[in-house]
Motif scaffolding. Structure first.
Motif, PDB file in Angstrom:
ATOM      1  N   ALA A 165      95.137  55.054 101.487  1.00  0.00           N
ATOM      2  CA  ALA A 165      95.156  55.397 102.918  1.00  0.00           C
ATOM      3  C   ALA A 165      96.224  56.454 103.141  1.00  0.00           C
ATOM      4  N   ARG A 166      95.876  57.484 103.916  1.00  0.00           N
ATOM      5  CA  ARG A 166      96.829  58.558 104.213  1.00  0.00           C
ATOM      6  C   ARG A 166      97.518  58.281 105.537  1.00  0.00           C
ATOM      7  N   THR A 167      98.691  58.875 105.702  1.00  0.00           N
ATOM      8  CA  THR A 167      99.439  58.723 106.945  1.00  0.00           C
ATOM      9  C   THR A 167      98.715  59.482 108.060  1.00  0.00           C
ATOM     10  N   PRO A 168      98.507  58.867 109.237  1.00  0.00           N
ATOM     11  CA  PRO A 168      97.941  59.638 110.355  1.00  0.00           C
ATOM     12  C   PRO A 168      98.926  60.718 110.809  1.00  0.00           C
ATOM     13  N   ILE A 169      98.443  61.948 110.933  1.00  0.00           N
ATOM     14  CA  ILE A 169      99.320  63.099 111.195  1.00  0.00           C
ATOM     15  C   ILE A 169      98.705  63.982 112.275  1.00  0.00           C
ATOM     16  N   VAL A 173     103.931  66.783 103.222  1.00  0.00           N
ATOM     17  CA  VAL A 173     102.797  67.126 104.083  1.00  0.00           C
ATOM     18  C   VAL A 173     102.442  68.594 103.847  1.00  0.00           C
ATOM     19  N   HIS A 174     101.163  68.842 103.652  1.00  0.00           N
ATOM     20  CA  HIS A 174     100.704  70.193 103.328  1.00  0.00           C
ATOM     21  C   HIS A 174      99.285  70.356 103.858  1.00  0.00           C
ATOM     22  N   ALA A 175      98.834  71.601 103.981  1.00  0.00           N
ATOM     23  CA  ALA A 175      97.461  71.870 104.431  1.00  0.00           C
ATOM     24  C   ALA A 175      96.948  73.103 103.702  1.00  0.00           C
ATOM     25  N   HIS A 194      98.187  66.940 105.820  1.00  0.00           N
ATOM     26  CA  HIS A 194      97.996  65.581 105.322  1.00  0.00           C
ATOM     27  C   HIS A 194      99.016  65.285 104.232  1.00  0.00           C
ATOM     28  N   ASP A 195      99.230  64.003 103.974  1.00  0.00           N
ATOM     29  CA  ASP A 195      99.928  63.600 102.756  1.00  0.00           C
ATOM     30  C   ASP A 195      98.909  62.861 101.882  1.00  0.00           C
ATOM     31  N   HIS A 196      99.397  62.263 100.796  1.00  0.00           N
ATOM     32  CA  HIS A 196      98.488  61.488  99.947  1.00  0.00           C
ATOM     33  C   HIS A 196      98.882  60.024  99.965  1.00  0.00           C
ATOM     34  N   GLY A 197      99.272  59.554 101.166  1.00  0.00           N
ATOM     35  CA  GLY A 197      99.641  58.146 101.295  1.00  0.00           C
ATOM     36  C   GLY A 197     100.753  57.799 100.325  1.00  0.00           C
ATOM     37  N   ASP A 234      98.146  79.301  88.966  1.00  0.00           N
ATOM     38  CA  ASP A 234      99.309  78.711  89.639  1.00  0.00           C
ATOM     39  C   ASP A 234      99.113  77.214  89.856  1.00  0.00           C
ATOM     40  N   ALA A 235     100.207  76.467  89.784  1.00  0.00           N
ATOM     41  CA  ALA A 235     100.158  75.045  90.132  1.00  0.00           C
ATOM     42  C   ALA A 235     101.375  74.708  90.975  1.00  0.00           C
ATOM     43  N   HIS A 236     101.214  73.753  91.887  1.00  0.00           N
ATOM     44  CA  HIS A 236     102.292  73.365  92.791  1.00  0.00           C
ATOM     45  C   HIS A 236     102.293  71.848  92.920  1.00  0.00           C
ATOM     46  N   ALA A 237     103.487  71.257  92.918  1.00  0.00           N
ATOM     47  CA  ALA A 237     103.614  69.799  93.003  1.00  0.00           C
ATOM     48  C   ALA A 237     103.920  69.377  94.440  1.00  0.00           C
ATOM     49  N   TYR A 238     103.243  68.342  94.902  1.00  0.00           N
ATOM     50  CA  TYR A 238     103.481  67.730  96.207  1.00  0.00           C
ATOM     51  C   TYR A 238     103.910  66.282  95.973  1.00  0.00           C
TER      52      TYR A 238
END
Ligand SMILES: [Fe+2]
Length: 169
Positions: A161-165, A138-140, A82-85, A129-133
């Motif tokens: 709204a998130r992008t359909p993936i 797109v990540h899962a 998913h992404d975060h729109g 740990d922290a990671h930036a998106y």
């Protein structure tokens, strides 16, 4: 120096005053790691909640729109790509481990069809740990056991709204 929810929000406001950039997200990521490694913050802000709800918005900035959230997932939880729109997120691992996967868009969403993606990277977020998106990344997340997360979002993702993936065959 002790990290509190208030001091974190003040520092986030400073980091994000000019909007999303590689530098601002790296600064947010660093602030999240500092908070997760601060025993006072972990005790007073992160620990001690039992779901439901899995997600709690601890703070939403009225001017810049960013959110500070705590997520608790009990037991195994496997998320799809998913992404975060229209916005970004920084995931901070407070407790437990998340196996995170990154995905490449091989065909963008268009004409009512979902974006197609393929996995490019797999890594484990461990406590502290922290990671930036960035926006559009797109990540899962794969969680084999219970996890506690500190998440900063550019906008409250309850409202976007998130992008359909779909995963490419
Ligand atoms: Fe996400």
């Amino acid at each position: 120096m002790t990290v509190t929810l208030e001091s974190l929000c003040d520092d986030l406001r400073t980091a994000l005053k000019d909007g999303e950039s590689a530098t601002s997200l790296e600064n947010v990521r660093t602030l999240v790691e500092q908070a997760l490694r601060d025993e006072n913050f972990m005790t007073t802000v992160m620990r001690g909640r039992t779901p439901p709800p899995e997600r709690v918005v601890l703070f939403e900035d009225p001017d810049l729109g960013f959110c500070v959230c705590a997520h608790i997932y009990e037991g195994e939880k496997i998320g799809g790509p998913h992404d975060h729109g229209p916005t970004w997120a920084v995931y901070g691992q407070a407790e437990g481990e998340t196996v995170m996967t990154d995905w490449r868009i091989v065909r963008p969403a268009a004409d009512g069809n979902p974006a197609l993606v393929e996995e490019t990277k797999r890594y484990t977020l461990k406590p502290g740990d922290a990671h930036a998106y960035p926006t559009g990344a797109v990540h899962a997340p794969i969680r084999y056991g219970s996890t506690l997360l500190l998440r900063i979002e550019g906008k409250n993702t309850d409202k976007v709204a998130r992008t359909p993936i779909e995963v490419a065959a």
